[in-house]
Design a protein around this motif. Structure first.
Motif, PDB file in Angstrom:
ATOM      1  N   HIS A  85       0.879  -1.277  -0.194  1.00  0.00           N
ATOM      2  CA  HIS A  85      -0.090   0.064   0.037  1.00  0.00           C
ATOM      3  C   HIS A  85       0.951   1.152  -0.019  1.00  0.00           C
ATOM      4  O   HIS A  85       2.011   1.305   0.329  1.00  0.00           O
ATOM      5  CB  HIS A  85      -0.835   0.161   1.364  1.00  0.00           C
ATOM      6  N   HIS A  87       0.343   3.841   1.755  1.00  0.00           N
ATOM      7  CA  HIS A  87       0.808   4.004   3.272  1.00  0.00           C
ATOM      8  C   HIS A  87       1.074   2.604   3.893  1.00  0.00           C
ATOM      9  O   HIS A  87       0.195   1.908   3.855  1.00  0.00           O
ATOM     10  CB  HIS A  87      -0.274   4.724   3.899  1.00  0.00           C
ATOM     11  N   PHE A  88       2.217   2.455   4.089  1.00  0.00           N
ATOM     12  CA  PHE A  88       2.763   1.306   4.496  1.00  0.00           C
ATOM     13  C   PHE A  88       1.693   0.559   5.743  1.00  0.00           C
ATOM     14  O   PHE A  88       1.226   1.403   6.563  1.00  0.00           O
ATOM     15  CB  PHE A  88       3.996   1.078   5.223  1.00  0.00           C
ATOM     16  N   GLN A  89       1.252  -0.699   5.688  1.00  0.00           N
ATOM     17  CA  GLN A  89       0.633  -1.167   6.624  1.00  0.00           C
ATOM     18  C   GLN A  89       1.426  -2.001   7.741  1.00  0.00           C
ATOM     19  O   GLN A  89       1.361  -3.192   7.652  1.00  0.00           O
ATOM     20  CB  GLN A  89      -0.502  -2.015   5.933  1.00  0.00           C
TER      21      GLN A  89
END
Lengths: 618, 424
Positions: A85, A87-89
């Motif tokens: 993603h 924004h890193f998950q």
């Protein structure tokens, strides 16, 4: 050859927006397919549909030639689709290994001969002592020790059996255990001569049967951290993604975090990877490393979707590119048969100039002078270290650096939002160190904050309130203690027209505007009063090409009017296009200040990664 | 948040940071205090004698020299902190100093008399029981991302249900079971309010507390008392054969009321579940970064429901401690704010079951010692006044404020605590 993924006529509506309109695409094995489009063109929506985070309103998807229905991310994972993603998950306080395995953890029965030995040993010893105190006699004591140790071992064995049993289907476990319980309860009740208590025992047995099932499922499966580490090491080596499985996420750089995200998909045996704007947070060097990794992945038979709005990356990297605009596919091409200009035009729908046109700067007096400034972050770690710089009238000083190297804090200190721990800065010759934001603002400092929704605007308030946030207490907007709404409305209507905020209605709540128009509201507020110094932090983050062009033009206009501009941006292209001089920040220090026309992209990239200028020139 | 870049390394200087400085100063002051107590609060030749019910005299310390030693070692540890020596075993030294302080205090108040140390530890453990159970409830809830200030309410309704159902079934064990279930039911209300209806979790918790206080009072007056059910008697202690005969260890660990056993077992189990099982990993992820958990297929809201409700079941047992263990009857508002102290223990213990248990023991120590002080009446040197025992009763709260203010140790709540999770 059938494509590995084929999507036909995907349509997705959000309230009031058609996010994807009849989109079709296909991905071949071993291919890197890029999706190009502005923010809001529907690239991420499309990929989220493929990954099961959204469901499409119309259209069908085939994976490996079979029609599929993807409802949940777990469906996508089962089909071998993995997504990194934008924004890193990643859970910041977990280790690399924990983040990678979460959701599909390797497990083991919580068994260890050592633990069993120690536990029964201790109980045996205690039983021996207890027996010696209570009854006396070594023989008795030994017997007690045997019994104590035996009971512990027995409990453990029971747990083992029940644990194994609970790994079977609930439909088998619950009836069997409940039946055993009921039989036991009935026998007990009858032997006590109290048949009236039978219903109670039956209730308890059923309760135990039902409750013990999930409880045992949880208790009888322990994380197998060693197996997790081993598997991650294997994957690391296979794909050249070097990470330390035991490192904690919040301690490692963004580039490595991204590797963890990729490993997460590989660990789940993904062979179709979706990378959503993977280069947005990387330095140029990290970007190159990422491209190498992608090459390795493709060579090993993976296929990749790659979302971006950066033209350079597509030209140097993609096998094929699909351009989206307003949710529709507007074209498909290959980098070999196209050019950056052509792609930009397809993406925006009109001709755009990729260069910012500006005259050479004519700098005059020093407006902002920063002298050995130091500050701490929220965790009280030193984050600015002896920062010194100066910005003059009529020039743009750009601050380049990877996000999180102290730029945010520098801007906060200069605008009075964070305390300086040492050093000083002067604006127009006046010492403004640790002055209040209002004093600094009144001196003629404009601030375009990094996070426009958090720090720049009051989202649930109308536009007219937001444009007077820094002047509402002065005439003509206030007289004595009363706000003059007529004046405010008139002023706001005027600004909305002048700065082309759309829709042109100052009564609207700011949260109803698009990102670009929200930014225009901030620009309108900050630019419409006499200013000497403009501090712009990430002024075009998340904006589309059209809005970026607009903001850039405005910034240069201000410079030409004689304003001093301090520009902070993590977009190297933006820094290079707008700045007259460039300061590079690394780990809270200014590592170099160079003239913009005497430095190359590559040199800046190396500086941003911590190299020293002398080394580069060697 | 996940897109932060490389954190900046702390420069390796000999400079001492503010936190270390404060801790060192605290130890310095405390060490000095113990020296003063030793020099002026005891008589020459006085001894502090620690006893046990069965074995009689266990230890006998010469008060003054013992206090001098303890105080000096404390100051030594403070000094080590200041010059940053032995940094690798820093936390061990800190705990050592804390132990010495408590020990010194104990020696001083027993100076010239005797103290039953086994009994003291027993009452410490007993006092820690409701606190630990409440804290475990809080940990389960908050680690999964739901703020729980309703522990008090869950315990109070558990205390009531224990008495009511023990009376109805004429069986104390059924009371215990019912306490747990009713605690769970209250937690379910909290869960539905804060997860499904996204009510502010502080407000939801407050509502539960008020509801519990009002409802139990009403039902007690109108139902239990008229029916004569409000005092079913006390749970009797369970004695594990043989093991309970062991001196010191036996009476402390192997002869206790069912709630104390439940507490000891649950601390171990919950600690294991939270930190060593896949379920615990997912649950902690729900409290730290629910979206990350969601993208790997974890059902965030389901996990939160389960955690909150299981927490409620445990808090209910904590409630039964008050009514079935201590008194054997129900009284209005009988939990007396212990649910909030449990919350403090949870924070003090940094949201870890073992840590919370330790914190609860410390609070239990304060509680046990203030009972002793009412008997022993130690006189402060110079001032010639008794230490009011009420002063020690405030110790848990002062300690918690110190911890929450971040002066000692690092207390870090789950990052996404209190925020309802919405799928995109």
């Amino acid at each position: 050859m059938t494509p590995i993924v084929e999507a036909r006529n995907i349509t997705k509506r959000f309230p009031g927006v058609l996010a994807n309109d009849n989109v079709s695409f296909s991905l071949n094995k071993g291919e890197i397919l890029a999706f190009l489009g502005e923010n809001g063109a529907g690239k991420s929506t499309l990929m989220n549909i493929l990954y099961g985070l959204y469901s499409s309103d119309e259209g069908e998807i085939e994976v490996h030639g079979k029609p599929v229905d993807i409802q949940e991310p777990s469906d996508a994972i089962d089909l071998g689709i993995g997504m990194v993603h934008q924004h890193f998950q990643l859970v910041p306080v977990f280790t690399v290994a924990e983040n990678i395995v979460m959701g599909t953890e390797p497990t083991q029965f919580p068994f260890s001969w050592l633990a069993l030995g120690i536990a029964s040993g201790i109980v045996a010893l205690l039983s021996f002592i207890g027996s010696m105190v209570g009854l006396g006699g070594v023989g008795q004591g030994l017997l007690a020790a045997l019994a104590g140790g035996g009971i512990v071992a027995g409990f453990y064995l029971l747990f083992f059996i029940l644990g194994w049993f609970s790994s079977q289907k609930a439909q088998i476990y619950i009836p069997v255990i409940s039946a055993i319980g009921i039989a036991g309860g009935v026998t007990l009740a009858l032997s006590q001569g109290a048949p009236g208590e039978i219903p109670l025992y039956i209730f308890l047995a059923l309760l135990f049967g039902a409750v013990s099932y999930p409880t045992l499922r949880v208790l009888a499966t322990a994380l197998d951290r060693q197996a997790a580490t081993r598997r991650i090491r294997e994957l690391s080596e296979q794909y050249g993604l070097i990470v330390d499985p035991k490192a904690v996420i919040e301690d490692i750089p963004v580039g490595i975090q991204q590797r963890v995200e990729i490993l997460k998909t590989l660990y789940r045996k993904a062979d179709i990877l979706i990378l959503d704007e993977p280069t947005a947070v990387l330095t140029p060097q990290e970007t190159e490393e990422l491209f190498e990794i992608m090459q390795t992945l493709v060579e090993q038979g993976k296929s990749i979707f790659f979302i971006t709005h950066k033209l350079k990356e597509i030209m140097s990297f993609a096998d094929r590119v699909i351009v989206l605009r307003h949710g529709k596919v507007v074209g498909e091409t290959t980098p070999a048969t196209s050019s950056e200009e052509e792609l930009a035009e397809m993406m925006v729908g009109r001709e755009v100039s990729l260069v910012v046109e500006k005259e050479p700067a004519t700098p005059k007096e020093v407006v902002l002078e920063v002298n050995r400034l130091c500050a701490e972050d929220d965790r009280r770690q030193a984050v600015l270290r002896d920062v010194s710089l100066s910005v003059r009238e009529g020039e743009v000083l750009g601050i380049a650096g990877v996000q999180g190297n102290g730029q945010t804090e520098l801007v906060e200190v200069l605008t009075g939002l964070r305390a300086a721990t040492a050093g000083a800065f002067r604006i127009l010759g006046q010492d403004m160190t640790n002055a209040t934001p209002r004093r600094i603002t009144e001196l003629g400092v404009a601030h375009i904050p990094e996070d426009r929704q958090q720090d720049g605007l009051v989202l649930p308030s109308p536009v007219f309130d937001n444009v007077v946030l820094n002047t509402y207490y002065k005439e003509p907007f206030a007289e004595r203690a009363m706000l003059q709404f007529d004046q405010i409305h008139e002023y706001a209507d005027h600004l909305v027209k002048e700065f082309d905020v759309r829709p042109p209605n100052a009564e609207l709540l700011v949260e109803a505007l698009s990102g670009g128009n929200q930014q225009k509201v901030i620009v309108a507020r900050e630019f419409s009063r006499p200013i000497e110094l403009l501090i712009a932090a990430q002024p075009t983050r998340g904006l589309d090409v059209g809005s970026i062009e607009y903001i850039h033009r405005r910034l240069i206009e201000k410079r030409d009017e004689g304003c001093a501009v301090l520009l902070v941006s993590v977009e190297l292209d933006e820094i290079m296009a707008l700045s007259d001089r460039i300061a590079v920040m690394y780990e809270g220090e200014i590592t170099a200040i160079v003239d913009a026309d005497k430095v190359t992209r590559r040199e800046l990239g190396l500086l941003m990664a911590g190299s020293h200028i002398e080394k580069i020139h060697q | 948040m996940s897109v932060q870049a490389q954190p900046i390394d702390t420069p390796k200087t000999t400079e001492i940071n503010r936190k270390d400085l404060i801790i060192a100063l605290l130890f310095l002051i405390a060490g000095g205090l113990i020296l003063v107590l030793g020099g002026f609060g005891t008589q020459t030749g006085e001894r502090s004698i620690f006893t046990d019910n069965i074995l009689g005299e266990l230890f006998s310390f010469a008060s003054r020299s013992t206090l001098y030693t303890a105080g000096s070692v404390c100051i030594l540890i403070a000094g080590l902190r200041l010059i940053r020596a032995l940094d690798s075993i820093k936390s061990l030294l800190t705990w050592g100093a804390v132990f010495l302080l408590l020990f010194g205090f104990l020696v001083w108040i027993t100076s010239g008399t005797r103290l039953n140390i086994t009994g003291m530890i027993q009452s410490m453990l007993t006092a820690a029981t409701p606190l630990t159970l409440g804290a475990l409830a809080g940990i389960l809830c908050e680690r999964a991302g739901i703020i729980n200030i309703a522990i008090e309410g869950m315990m109070l309704s558990g205390a009531f249900a224990a008495v009511a159902f023990a009376g109805v079934f004429d069986n104390l064990w059924m009371g215990l079971l019912a306490a747990s279930l009713v605690g769970g039911a209250m937690a379910a209300v909290h869960a539905v309010l804060s997860i499904k209806y996204k009510v502010d979790q502080i407000i939801s918790g407050t509502v539960i507390n008020i509801l519990a206080a009002g409802a139990t009072r009403f039902l007690n007056l109108r139902l239990l008392e008229p029916a004569g059910l409000s005092s079913p008697g006390q749970l009797s202690a369970i004695r594990i054969p043989l093991l309970a005969d062991i001196p010191i260890v036996g009476p402390i660990f192997f002869e206790n009321s069912p709630t104390v056993f439940a507490m000891l077992i649950l601390v171990v189990i919950i600690n294991y579940v939270v930190f060593f099982t896949p379920w615990g990993l997912r649950m902690r992820a729900c409290g730290e970064h629910p979206r990350a958990a969601d993208t790997v297929g974890v059902h965030v809201n389901l996990t939160r429901y389960v955690s909150v409700i299981v927490g409620g079941l445990i808090a209910g047992i904590g409630g039964a401690y008050f009514s079935l263990d201590v008194v054997g009857a129900f009284e209005d508002n009988m939990t007396r704010g212990q649910g909030f102290v449990a919350l403090a223990a949870m924070i003090f213990g940094n949201w870890s079951p073992i840590g919370a248990f330790m914190a609860a023991l410390l609070f239990g120590f304060a509680d046990a010692i203030q009972v002793k002080m009412q008997i022993l009446h130690p006189v402060l040197p110079f001032l010639n006044v008794f230490i009011p025992h009420e002063f020690l009763q405030t110790a848990p709260y002062i300690l918690t404020i110190v911890v929450v203010a971040g002066v000692v140790g690092r207390s870090r709540p789950p990052a996404e605590e209190g925020k309802p999770y919405e799928k995109q």
